[in-house]
Every structure is written in structure tokens, then in C-alpha cells.
Write a protein that holds these residues in place. Structure first.
Motif, short mmCIF file in Angstrom:
data_model
loop_
_atom_site.label_atom_id
_atom_site.label_comp_id
_atom_site.label_asym_id
_atom_site.label_seq_id
_atom_site.Cartn_x
_atom_site.Cartn_y
_atom_site.Cartn_z
N THR A 19 -25.43 37.47 7.27
CA THR A 19 -24.00 37.08 7.35
C THR A 19 -23.23 37.81 6.40
O THR A 19 -22.26 38.03 6.51
CB THR A 19 -23.97 35.51 7.48
N TYR B 135 -26.25 31.02 8.61
CA TYR B 135 -24.83 31.55 9.18
C TYR B 135 -23.59 30.76 8.73
O TYR B 135 -22.76 31.07 8.16
CB TYR B 135 -25.06 31.86 10.54
N VAL C 194 -24.67 37.46 14.45
CA VAL C 194 -26.06 37.52 13.72
C VAL C 194 -26.88 36.94 14.84
O VAL C 194 -26.64 35.81 15.44
CB VAL C 194 -25.65 36.49 12.69
N TYR D 233 -23.18 33.45 15.91
CA TYR D 233 -24.44 33.33 15.79
C TYR D 233 -25.06 33.24 17.24
O TYR D 233 -24.46 32.50 18.27
CB TYR D 233 -24.73 32.19 15.13
N SER E 57 -30.93 34.48 6.80
CA SER E 57 -29.41 34.67 7.82
C SER E 57 -28.51 34.62 7.04
O SER E 57 -27.53 35.12 7.28
CB SER E 57 -29.64 33.31 8.71
#
Length: 340
Positions: free
Chosen positions: A175, A205, A249, A188, A171
Motif C-alpha cells: 500500500t 492496508y 491492493v 482493498y 500488505s
């Protein structure tokens, strides 16, 4: 009788040295992860067995493995966890062992009802795919009395040998990729604490935001499921902020697909107006028309390690206990637009 596959056979196929193949298969340093994955995959396909495995094969036993999955991890389509189970089954067969799948309902979990496979004492070991409540895991461990391995989750309250994907770093990479493409207001999508992986991906994130000088006020979280039922929301139930970010994300590709449907319902185009990234590199074909940029989970390697660990525990072999984190890779598709 078929000729035994040798290191040289694998090396010739890939155009590398026998030393490189040996290092890759034994987990030694000095081999890039992409090449290591290719070597391991080819070795499996060709049926390679190490000299020690061949020597011990005459004494090897066939084991019955239970694969336990909670029903909330399935949907009406062929789920990501079903793909994971198929890889576990394939790896078990390569080890002359067999799997039996049982899906545990929410009612069974709530009542503390054991899976039939455990009640009937028909298995030598258990692989649990996907998160259960700590109380239910404790019950399984107390009643099963056979080796257990967790797959795709860990539980710090009821620790066990586990194999997980690198959710945090994956993640974080996704990002950062959005930042590289010019996005600075990023949200997110995932209900925190509903699963370990969703929370770990959120933390990745947040780390990326922090490294780009963002603070708490810049964090935007959108729930994608009911935390009690773990059922994902339909597109119309997603609660989006009034001021939309330029990029999202998502904790998985399925959620990314739901979000894209919602954005399209509101008149936005992906990626012209909004950019979206997912995680897993798995979504049911035809869900959306957009090819989603994502972080691919190495399901095959996770299955290989989970099966190897549980068989080692059953047979009393030496193995490294604890949590194994399996790296994945970024897969760039066309759901992200570069902006100034």
C-alpha cells in the motif's frame, strides 16, 4: 561415500566468510535477510548437515508426516497450497522423513469426520496447511494424539505452534508503494474474516492509509469470495464501486488476476487506467497478460521451519514454541503506473 559439505564450501560458493555462514544457519544476528536466505537455500541444495546433526544421525529416525489441507484451498489449477505442500515434502525428504497428503472435504469438516490418515494411526506428526474451523481443529488435536503444526494460519481459540508469512507488513509495504507512486484513493480486495491472512493483509492496508492521513471514510473493501464456502468469485461477480479508485491492493495474486479480468471486461487497461498489486508472487501461468507487482511469500523457509518444528516435537528435542513469522519481499513488476 560423498564428501561431507562444510561451512567453508558454502562460504566459497557465495564469496562470504565462514563466520557469516555460521551465523546465518544458526539464526544469529548480523546477517541481512536476503543473504541469510541465499545461505540457507544453498546449504539445503548442497546437503549440508551441522556437526551435531551428523553426530546424531546414527540415532535419527524416519517419520511419517500427514499434511492435511481443506479442499476449499484448492482450485482446478495447481494451487498455491499445492506449491507449499511440495516444499514441505522436499524438506521432509531431506530429513529422511515422508509425507502423506490428505485433502479434507467441506462435508467431512461439517460432519466432524477425521482424515483417514488419522483414523488409521499411520502418522507420527501432522502439518495442517490452511485454515479450518476451530471446532474441527479441536477435534483433530483431541483424536490425533500426535504433534501438530499449523502452516499459513493461526487460531487464537485453539492455539498451536504455527508458521505464517508476514501478511500485515507485506500488505503495508504494498500500500505504501502505491502511495509512493502517487495513488491516494486505494481499495482493498478481500473478504474479511474468511481467513486470518486476508484479514491481516487488510489491517496492513489500513495502517498505511492511516499513516497517510486517511480516515474510516477512505477505506474501500471489495469482497472477493463467499465467506462460507471460501470460493472466489468469477470476474463478473465482483461488485466494484461506481467511482473507481486509482489502485487496488488484492489479498492474493489469484484475486488480482480475477480483478484485472473484470476491469478489462469493463474496458480499463492495467496499469494505464488502473493499478493493481497482489500477494504471494504465485499465479497460474496464462491467467492474465499483466505481470503483477506483489509481495513474495518465502514458501521454502516456511516449509523448512514447519518440518523442523514438527520433527522436534516428535523426537522430544528442544525448540522455540509459538508462532514463527517468515518475512517475504516486494517484487516490482508492471501492474502499477506512477501518477502525478
Amino acid at each position: 561415500m560423498a564428501k561431507a559439505v562444510k561451512l567453508a564450501d558454502i562460504a566459497d560458493k557465495l564469496g562470504v566468510s565462514k563466520v557469516t555462514v555460521s551465523k546465518a544457519l544458526s539464526g544469529q544476528k548480523g546477517v541481512g535477510e536476503d543473504l541469510r536466505r541465499k545461505i540457507i537455500d544453498l546449504a539445503d541444495e548442497m546437503g549440508y548437515k551441522s556437526p551435531s546433526a551428523i553426530k546424531n544421525n546414527k540415532y535419527a529416525k524416519s517419520y511419517n508426516l500427514a499434511v492435511i489441507i481443506q479442499e476449499k484451498h484448492f482450485d482446478k489449477y495447481d494451487s498455491f497450497y499445492m506449491q507449499m505442500y511440495k516444499q514441505v515434502n522436499a524438506k521432509a525428504l531431506s530429513k529422511s522423513s515422508y509425507t502423506m497428503l490428505e485433502v479434507v472435504s467441506q462435508q467431512m469438516e461439517d460432519k466432524g469426520e477425521l482424515p483417514r490418515l488419522i483414523q488409521d494411526e499411520k502418522v507420527d506428526g501432522i502439518i495442517i496447511i490452511g485454515m479450518f474451523a476451530t471446532s474441527y481443529l479441536r477435534l483433530l488435536k483431541a483424536k490425533a494424539k500426535v504433534p501438530i503444526v499449523y502452516m499459513d494460519f493461526i487460531d487464537e481459540n485453539e492455539p498451536e505452534d504455527s508458521v505464517i508469512s508476514d501478511s500485515f507488513y507485506g500488505s503495508f509495504m504494498l500500500t505504501n508503494y502505491l502511495y509512493d507512486c502517487g495513488h491516494t484513493r486505494i481499495a482493498y480486495v478481500g473478504t474479511l474474516l474468511s481467513t486470518d491472512s486476508i484479514t491481516d493483509r487488510y489491517l496492513g492496508y489500513v495502517k498505511a492509509l492511516m499513516e497517510h492521513g486517511k480516515g474510516i471514510d477512505d477505506i474501500i473493501v471489495i469482497n472477493d469470495r463467499d465467506i462460507n464456502k471460501a470460493a472466489q468469485f468469477a470476474p463478473e461477480l465482483l461488485k466494484l464501486p461506481k467511482k473507481l479508485p486509482t489502485a487496488f491492493v488484492c489479498n492474493c495474486d489469484k484475486t488480482a488476476g480475477v480483478l484485472i479480468k473484470r476491469l478489462e471486461m469493463d474496458g480499463y487497461k492495467i496499469p494505464d487506467d488502473i493499478s493493481v498489486v497482489g500477494y504471494d508472487n504465485y499465479i497460474f501461468p496464462g491467467t492474465v497478460d499483466v505481470d503483477i507487482t506483489t509481495y513474495e511469500v518465502d514458501i521454502k523457509e516456511m516449509a523448512r521451519q514447519a518440518v523442523n518444528i514438527v520433527i522436534a516435537k516428535i523426537s522430544g528435542e528442544t525448540y522455540r514454541s509459538g508462532t514463527r513469522i517468515v518475512e517475504g519481499r516486494m517484487v516490482i513488476k508492471n501492474s502499477v503506473r506512477k501518477i502525478k
